[in-house]
Design a protein around this motif. Structure first.
Motif: not given
Length: 200
Positions: A43, A47-49, A51, A76, A78
């Motif tokens: 992550a 840098q995902p949008d 998780a 991110c 969650c």
């Protein structure tokens, strides 16, 4: 395009979720982690949008992953996706910073819709668990939870006192209060009740 990281320790489940999400035109599964430590590392790098995080994972638990990503990758969102239909777990996940809490028996359409809503700024929680959470609020204080969580590791009263920098009498008082609140007659029964609710 919504970039998604999966954190799930069961390879078959991880692969199935990734495949199903990849069918959605606006989703891209950018990585899949098999343990919590790997999830945090990926992550921070990618840098995902969003998780999608399981609760019980090796090395670092899902709830700890949520807490770490809140500060390390604040952009991110969650979402906890789990088999545990326990109100206490959902409450702890929200407190840790989760924007969603869904059960694995949900349809993929529900999961996809939840991801889009959360990216848009909403919170999405399992409706059944929301009702259960309201009906079974955790009666324990943070300190009582801390004492009971340590007691669940099998430590004696003396060891608990040393670990928490308290007197043995104070530890006994905390445990006595826990027993009273949970209507438990022993340490083991109190631990069992609290674990069943997801409070520890």
């Amino acid at each position: 395009m919504i970039r998604i990281l999966l954190a799930e320790d069961q390879a078959l489940v991880r692969g199935a979720i990734a495949t199903l999400l990849d069918f959605e035109d606006d989703f891209e599964v950018v990585a899949a982690a098999g343990d919590g430590a790997e999830a945090v590392k990926l992550a921070m790098t990618l840098q995902p949008d969003v998780a999608l995080i399981d609760i019980e994972m090796p090395k670092v638990s899902g709830l700890e992953v949520v807490e770490q990503l809140r500060t390390r990758v604040p952009t991110c969102k969650c979402i906890v996706v789990t088999t545990f239909a326990r109100p206490g777990y959902m409450q702890r996940a929200v407190k840790a910073g989760a924007c969603g809490y869904l059960l694995k028996d949900a349809q993929v359409e529900e999961l996809a819709a939840a991801i889009r809503r959360i990216v848009a700024g909403e919170r999405v929680m399992s409706p059944a668990l929301m009702v259960a959470a309201m009906e079974s609020a955790n009666p324990l204080t943070e300190r009582e939870i801390q004492v009971l969580r340590l007691a669940a590791t099998g430590q004696t009263t003396r060891e608990l006192a040393r670990a928490l920098s308290l007197s043995e009498g104070t530890v006994r008082n905390y445990l006595s209060e826990v027993f009273s609140k949970l209507n438990a007659s022993s340490r083991q029964e109190a631990i069992k009740i609290a674990e069943a609710q997801g409070w520890i």
